[in-house]
Design a protein around this motif. Structure first.
Motif, PDB file in Angstrom:
ATOM      1  N   GLU A 129       0.771  -1.132   0.036  1.00 16.17           N
ATOM      2  CA  GLU A 129      -0.040   0.009   0.062  1.00 16.17           C
ATOM      3  C   GLU A 129       0.810   1.204   0.040  1.00 16.17           C
ATOM      4  OE1 GLU A 129      -3.216  -0.193   2.676  1.00 16.17           O
ATOM      5  OE2 GLU A 129      -4.264   1.794   1.773  1.00 16.17           O
ATOM      6  N   THR A 130       2.058   1.215   0.812  1.00 18.36           N
ATOM      7  CA  THR A 130       2.757   2.429   0.866  1.00 18.36           C
ATOM      8  C   THR A 130       3.669   2.699  -0.600  1.00 18.36           C
ATOM      9  OG1 THR A 130       3.343   1.980   3.327  1.00 18.36           O
ATOM     10  CG2 THR A 130       4.537   3.462   2.032  1.00 18.36           C
ATOM     11  N   LEU A 131       4.178   1.424  -1.243  1.00 16.87           N
ATOM     12  CA  LEU A 131       4.856   1.528  -2.250  1.00 16.87           C
ATOM     13  C   LEU A 131       4.477   2.080  -3.500  1.00 16.87           C
ATOM     14  CD1 LEU A 131       7.758  -0.876  -2.009  1.00 16.87           C
ATOM     15  CD2 LEU A 131       8.163   1.364  -2.178  1.00 16.87           C
ATOM     16  N   LEU A 132       3.223   0.980  -3.382  1.00 17.95           N
ATOM     17  CA  LEU A 132       2.158   1.227  -5.070  1.00 17.95           C
ATOM     18  C   LEU A 132       1.019   1.972  -4.889  1.00 17.95           C
ATOM     19  CD1 LEU A 132       2.559  -2.763  -5.675  1.00 17.95           C
ATOM     20  CD2 LEU A 132       4.148  -0.734  -6.440  1.00 17.95           C
ATOM     21  N   ARG A 133       0.521   2.396  -3.606  1.00 20.08           N
ATOM     22  CA  ARG A 133      -0.427   3.246  -3.372  1.00 20.08           C
ATOM     23  C   ARG A 133      -1.811   2.680  -3.826  1.00 20.08           C
ATOM     24  NH1 ARG A 133       3.955   5.982  -5.070  1.00 20.08           N
ATOM     25  NH2 ARG A 133       3.477   5.911  -7.133  1.00 20.08           N
ATOM     26  N   VAL A 134      -1.843   1.343  -3.540  1.00 21.01           N
ATOM     27  CA  VAL A 134      -3.170   0.454  -3.873  1.00 21.01           C
ATOM     28  C   VAL A 134      -3.288  -0.542  -2.668  1.00 21.01           C
ATOM     29  CG1 VAL A 134      -3.584   0.813  -6.170  1.00 21.01           C
ATOM     30  CG2 VAL A 134      -2.211  -0.873  -5.446  1.00 21.01           C
ATOM     31  N   ALA A 135      -4.474  -0.512  -2.169  1.00 21.87           N
ATOM     32  CA  ALA A 135      -4.571  -1.678  -1.106  1.00 21.87           C
ATOM     33  C   ALA A 135      -4.850  -3.084  -1.865  1.00 21.87           C
ATOM     34  CB  ALA A 135      -5.857  -1.091  -0.313  1.00 21.87           C
ATOM     35  N   PRO A 136      -4.086  -4.024  -1.372  1.00 27.19           N
ATOM     36  CA  PRO A 136      -4.269  -5.459  -1.892  1.00 27.19           C
ATOM     37  C   PRO A 136      -5.233  -5.813  -1.232  1.00 27.19           C
ATOM     38  CG  PRO A 136      -2.090  -5.216  -0.820  1.00 27.19           C
ATOM     39  CD  PRO A 136      -2.719  -3.794  -0.799  1.00 27.19           C
ATOM     40  N   GLU A 137      -5.929  -6.978  -2.076  1.00 31.93           N
ATOM     41  CA  GLU A 137      -6.855  -7.813  -1.269  1.00 31.93           C
ATOM     42  C   GLU A 137      -6.238  -9.344  -0.972  1.00 31.93           C
ATOM     43  OE1 GLU A 137      -9.755  -7.712  -4.297  1.00 31.93           O
ATOM     44  OE2 GLU A 137      -9.746  -5.590  -4.478  1.00 31.93           O
ATOM     45  N   ARG A 138      -6.453  -9.507   0.219  1.00 32.25           N
ATOM     46  CA  ARG A 138      -6.008 -10.898   0.562  1.00 32.25           C
ATOM     47  C   ARG A 138      -6.971 -12.046   0.196  1.00 32.25           C
ATOM     48  NH1 ARG A 138      -4.731 -13.070   6.726  1.00 32.25           N
ATOM     49  NH2 ARG A 138      -4.350 -15.295   6.022  1.00 32.25           N
ATOM     50  N   GLY A 139      -6.247 -13.005  -0.268  1.00 29.15           N
ATOM     51  CA  GLY A 139      -7.106 -14.365  -0.825  1.00 29.15           C
ATOM     52  C   GLY A 139      -7.127 -15.337   0.450  1.00 29.15           C
ATOM     53  N   LYS A 140      -7.483 -16.814  -0.066  1.00 25.21           N
ATOM     54  CA  LYS A 140      -7.679 -17.719   0.968  1.00 25.21           C
ATOM     55  C   LYS A 140      -6.024 -18.398   1.147  1.00 25.21           C
ATOM     56  CE  LYS A 140     -10.601 -21.506   2.160  1.00 25.21           C
ATOM     57  NZ  LYS A 140     -11.514 -22.562   1.342  1.00 25.21           N
ATOM     58  N   LEU A 141      -5.715 -18.513   2.500  1.00 24.98           N
ATOM     59  CA  LEU A 141      -4.539 -19.285   2.849  1.00 24.98           C
ATOM     60  C   LEU A 141      -4.588 -20.835   2.198  1.00 24.98           C
ATOM     61  CD1 LEU A 141      -2.117 -18.632   4.526  1.00 24.98           C
ATOM     62  CD2 LEU A 141      -3.289 -19.751   6.029  1.00 24.98           C
ATOM     63  N   SER A 142      -3.865 -21.263   1.483  1.00 32.58           N
ATOM     64  CA  SER A 142      -3.663 -22.880   1.274  1.00 32.58           C
ATOM     65  C   SER A 142      -2.291 -23.527   1.735  1.00 32.58           C
ATOM     66  CB  SER A 142      -3.921 -22.960  -0.181  1.00 32.58           C
ATOM     67  OG  SER A 142      -2.923 -22.388  -1.002  1.00 32.58           O
ATOM     68  N   ALA A 143      -2.242 -24.724   1.615  1.00 35.70           N
ATOM     69  CA  ALA A 143      -0.685 -25.223   2.101  1.00 35.70           C
ATOM     70  C   ALA A 143      -0.206 -26.064   0.805  1.00 35.70           C
ATOM     71  CB  ALA A 143      -1.156 -26.235   3.065  1.00 35.70           C
ATOM     72  N   ARG A 144       1.175 -26.112   0.751  1.00 37.69           N
ATOM     73  CA  ARG A 144       1.839 -27.113  -0.339  1.00 37.69           C
ATOM     74  C   ARG A 144       2.927 -27.918   0.521  1.00 37.69           C
ATOM     75  NH1 ARG A 144       2.726 -22.157  -4.576  1.00 37.69           N
ATOM     76  NH2 ARG A 144       0.596 -22.275  -5.348  1.00 37.69           N
TER      77      ARG A 144
END
Lengths: 120, 157
Positions: free
Chosen positions: B18-33
């Motif tokens: 958000e600071t560097l790109l001046r947009v708020a990212p949206e978080r998706g669903k956590l998954s495992a590998r």
């Protein structure tokens, strides 16, 4: 005459960014080092008014370079500019003689404010 | 892998992007590998050492990487050159560095290695057999951004 600054950072992007900020603020960037060892060597060569110093760098890290510069030049003005802001690191850097500690990402004005406060 | 290792990376990524790109990212669903694996085209690999150790990979498409670098540099990236790669690497470095500040507040003292850029799809990093947790994010106007966190408590001799 413009005050002289040495930039020490292994990331080309950070060197370009800091150079643009410092130049726009009226400072002369006399040299850029890509690791701590080169920072120490270029400090001896140019004896700048201020050094910006990253911490995580290959060959020699910024805290070791800070200690090396300050042991040879006790009046050296070094500002740490790093992505890591742990209290332990800040204390270590200040104890080693760093004059300020700026955490990335930063606003250009924050860098200029810190530099102006230290060398005018 | 403990979930408490993940939260600092999520929090730091949201804040740094958000600071560097001046947009708020949206978080998706956590998954495992089962281990660190990325199918992204441009990847920043950061090693973590200290009380917890392992690797974190920040992955994105080449189009997203061009857009990130253009925003960080303040000028369009025509070819993905050394300066553009350095900008992307620095994004990963800043997220990792800020994450370590948060990990330290939780009692884990760590440090990072200088970031490495790996270009190419289906990259498997197998120096440590540690399961990975993947946090997908969408950066508006830029594209998908994926964080692979593969950390474990330090192995003591």
């Amino acid at each position: 005459m413009a005050k002289k600054v040495l930039i020490t950072d292994d990331a080309l992007f950070m060197r370009v960014t800091l150079k643009n900020i410092l130049t726009s603020g009226g400072y002369e960037v006399v040299a850029e080092a890509v690791n701590g060892a080169e920072g120490v060597r270029l400090y001896r060569e140019y004896q700048p008014d201020l050094v910006t110093m990253d911490i995580t760098m290959p060959e020699m890290d910024g805290i070791t370079a800070l200690q090396a510069i300050r042991s040879e030049f006790p009046d050296a003005v070094v500002v740490m500019v790093t992505a890591m802001g742990q209290k332990r690191l800040v204390v270590e850097a200040i104890q080693a003689g760093a004059k300020d500690f700026i955490v990335k990402p930063f606003q250009a004005e924050k860098v200029l404010e810190a530099v102006r406060k230290l060398i005018g | 892998m403990k979930v408490e290792y993940i939260s600092p990376f999520v929090e730091a990524a949201l804040s740094v992007i958000e600071t560097l790109l001046r947009v708020a990212p949206e978080r998706g669903k956590l998954s495992a590998r089962p281990q660190v694996f990325t199918s992204q085209q441009v990847n920043v690999v950061c090693g973590i050492t200290g009380d917890v150790e392992g690797q974190v990979i920040y992955g994105m498409s080449i189009i997203a990487a061009d857009k990130v670098a253009s925003t960080m540099l303040g000028a369009p990236v025509v070819t993905f050159d050394q300066l553009a790669a350095s900008a992307i690497a620095e994004l990963g470095n800043m997220i990792s560095g800020n994450s370590l500040t948060l990990l330290a507040k939780a009692g884990y003292n760590c440090t990072i290695t200088p970031p490495t850029i790996i270009k190419g799809s289906n990259v498997k990093i197998s120096t440590l057999e540690i399961p990975a947790l993947v946090i997908p994010m969408k950066i508006p106007g830029i594209g998908d951004f994926e964080i692979n966190v593969s950390l474990q408590q330090r192995l003591r001799a």
